[in-house]
Design a protein around this motif. Structure first.
Motif, short mmCIF file in Angstrom:
data_model
loop_
_atom_site.label_atom_id
_atom_site.label_comp_id
_atom_site.label_asym_id
_atom_site.label_seq_id
_atom_site.Cartn_x
_atom_site.Cartn_y
_atom_site.Cartn_z
N LEU A 2 0.84 -1.21 0.00
CA LEU A 2 0.00 0.00 0.00
C LEU A 2 0.87 1.25 0.00
N PHE A 3 1.93 1.24 0.82
CA PHE A 3 2.81 2.40 0.87
C PHE A 3 3.47 2.62 -0.48
N SER A 4 3.86 1.54 -1.11
CA SER A 4 4.56 1.74 -2.37
C SER A 4 3.58 2.21 -3.45
N ASP A 5 2.30 1.83 -3.33
CA ASP A 5 1.29 2.37 -4.25
C ASP A 5 1.18 3.89 -4.09
N TRP A 6 1.15 4.30 -2.81
CA TRP A 6 1.05 5.75 -2.57
C TRP A 6 2.29 6.47 -3.07
#
Lengths: 443, 70
Positions: free
Chosen positions: A302-306
């Motif tokens: 999720l963090f890397s998506d953001w």
């Protein structure tokens, strides 16, 4: 009658005569150690410990006595029981009464009698609603198991071996009791009581242990009579009264005891009880490890998506011409780097990682992104002020070439080229007469 | 969670948490809250396993009774 015709000796005193009869009977093997069967009437057990009764059938009857402690009396024997006795015939001289002195007594069809009692008990329990009472769920990870079973029994050895395979250092207290014979029921009841005491936190604390949270009570296989304690009311009631879950683990698969009907879990054998109550340490360690991994992986994703979204933003903003946007772009670039560091850093453990992520992200969130609306407003106003129309309103013009590309450097121009000047209210075509470069770039 | 936490419901909740994180489509705040809750539950589960570790006590009924009545 010896001497019956001897007149000279005179009459025999009756006591002497009875004693004569007595010794005659006692010396005749026919009347000693006889095996006799009959139904019991007038069954009386006196406080002195002696037991008196009459043995009878349709053809006749005889008094009988069991002297205190002379033989084991099955608790099943009562008025009306049909029994087999081994007895010597004797005469009670004082009453002139013949009686059987019993050295052994057994109920006939003992198993039948037992079964009858068992049925009665089950019926009573059913009427009291105890067979379908709410069961206590077993703890998935028991913190302290009490095992009530025969001291040094094969069943205990089997259970210990299985625990050894599943979770060697699982905390447990074995309460060794007698599991068959006259004392079995009493000892099992006392064992359950001891386990209940150990389930009270303040008592367990005295032993520096967490409270008992699961009880396994049982024994290995045997003849039906050997298992019978688990069909007796005191044991059954003790199981029902126990506040913590009780597992009944008696005999083999095919044995169904009343304890099985009232326990919180019926295990088919003692080993089966262990398989169903004792967790496998490795399994649970792996389970927890997998959760750690899934938690980390999904959060990182999720963090890397953001992060990707931010980078996209950044690249779009980098094409914007004005300084305000350039600053916003730089800020986002910083945020992106920090997010990236937070995600890709190596952490000793999840806790540390959590704290780091929390701090890093919260800073970011607080400073710039905590309020989505605010974030949008910032971007919107930046984009608004960057809109060429606003610049043109202030008296600037935008130059494009014939293809419509924006011209921002003299290097993009040649003398004599046709250009279009975009003004606030329309366009003007012009021709480049002369190109003059400045010494340093001014923006 | 209103009910008392135990190993079994901790494992159930963990499954919900990782599924929500794996599905995605949640805000940054929600992600952080779930991550934190998950990490706490995992710590609890690990502790439960550690607490179950102990030794084997084997005692005759009469011995345990006299210890209990001390």
């Amino acid at each position: 009658m010896r001497g019956g015709s001897e007149v000279t000796t005179g009459p025999i005193p009756v006591g002497q005569f009875v004693n004569l009869v007595r010794s005659t009977i006692r010396n005749d093997k026919l009347f000693q150690n006889q095996v006799i069967t009959g139904e019991i009437t007038q069954w009386k057990q006196y406080p002195s410990g002696h037991t008196y009764f009459t043995l009878r059938d349709t053809e006749g009857q005889i008094s009988a006595v069991i002297w205190k402690g002379r033989c084991h009396i099955d608790p099943l024997i009562e008025e009306g029981s049909v029994v087999v006795v081994i007895a010597n015939l004797d005469v009670y001289a004082k009453a002139g009464k013949i009686q059987l002195v019993v050295s052994r007594i057994e109920p006939v069809n003992k198993l039948g009698l037992l079964e009858e009692r068992k049925k009665e008990l089950i019926e009573n329990l059913r009427n009291e609603g105890l067979l379908d009472r709410q069961r206590t769920p077993l703890p998935l990870i028991p913190q302290h198991i009490a095992i009530i079973t025969g001291t040094g029994s094969a069943a205990l050895a089997d259970m210990n071996q299985l625990i050894e395979n599943r979770w060697p250092s699982l905390r447990r207290t074995v309460i060794g009791v007698t599991v068959q014979g006259d004392n079995a029921a009493k000892e099992i009841v006392r064992g359950i009581l001891a386990a209940r005491k150990l389930s009270q936190p303040e008592i367990a604390a005295r032993f520096m242990q967490p409270p008992v949270d699961l009880v396994i009570v049982g024994r290995g296989g045997g003849a039906p009579e050997d298992l019978w304690a688990f069909n007796l009311e005191p044991v059954v009631r003790a199981i029902i009264a126990c506040e913590i879950p009780v597992v009944s683990a008696v005999g083999h698969e095919s044995d169904l005891l009343v304890s099985d009907l009232v326990a919180d879990l019926r295990a088919s054998t003692p080993s089966n009880a262990i398989e169903r109550c004792v967790p496998e340490y490795d399994y649970h360690q792996t389970l927890i490890q997998h959760f750690y991994e899934r938690l980390d992986d999904s959060t990182n994703r999720l963090f890397s998506d953001w992060q990707n979204s931010l980078q996209l933003f950044q690249s779009r903003l980098s094409n914007a011409p004005l300084k305000g946007i350039y600053n916003a772009n730089q800020k986002i670039s910083q945020l992106s780097n920090r997010l990236s560091n937070a995600v890709s850093g190596k952490f000793a453990n999840a806790r540390e990682k959590l704290l780091f992520l929390e701090n890093a992200i919260q800073l970011i969130v607080q400073k710039s992104l905590s309020n989505e609306a605010k974030k949008l407003a910032v971007i919107q106003s930046a984009l608004n002020s960057a809109h060429p129309r606003n610049v043109l309103d202030r008296g600037y013009s935008m130059i494009t070439d014939e293809r419509g590309s924006v011209v921002s450097n003299t290097g993009d121009l040649i003398e004599g080229q046709q250009i279009i000047l975009a003004l606030s209210d329309g366009n003007a075509k012009a021709t480049v007469d002369e190109i003059e470069e400045l010494g340093e770039k001014n923006d | 969670m209103t009910e008392e936490i135990n190993y079994s419901n901790a494992i159930e909740r963990l499954e919900e948490i990782v599924q929500a994180l794996e599905r995605g489509g949640i805000t940054l705040d929600e992600t952080l809250a779930l991550y934190e809750e998950g990490a706490k539950l995992l710590e609890f589960c690990q502790q439960e396993l550690a607490n179950a570790e102990g030794k084997l006590n084997e005692m005759r009924l009469s011995d345990i009774e006299s210890k209990l009545s001390e």
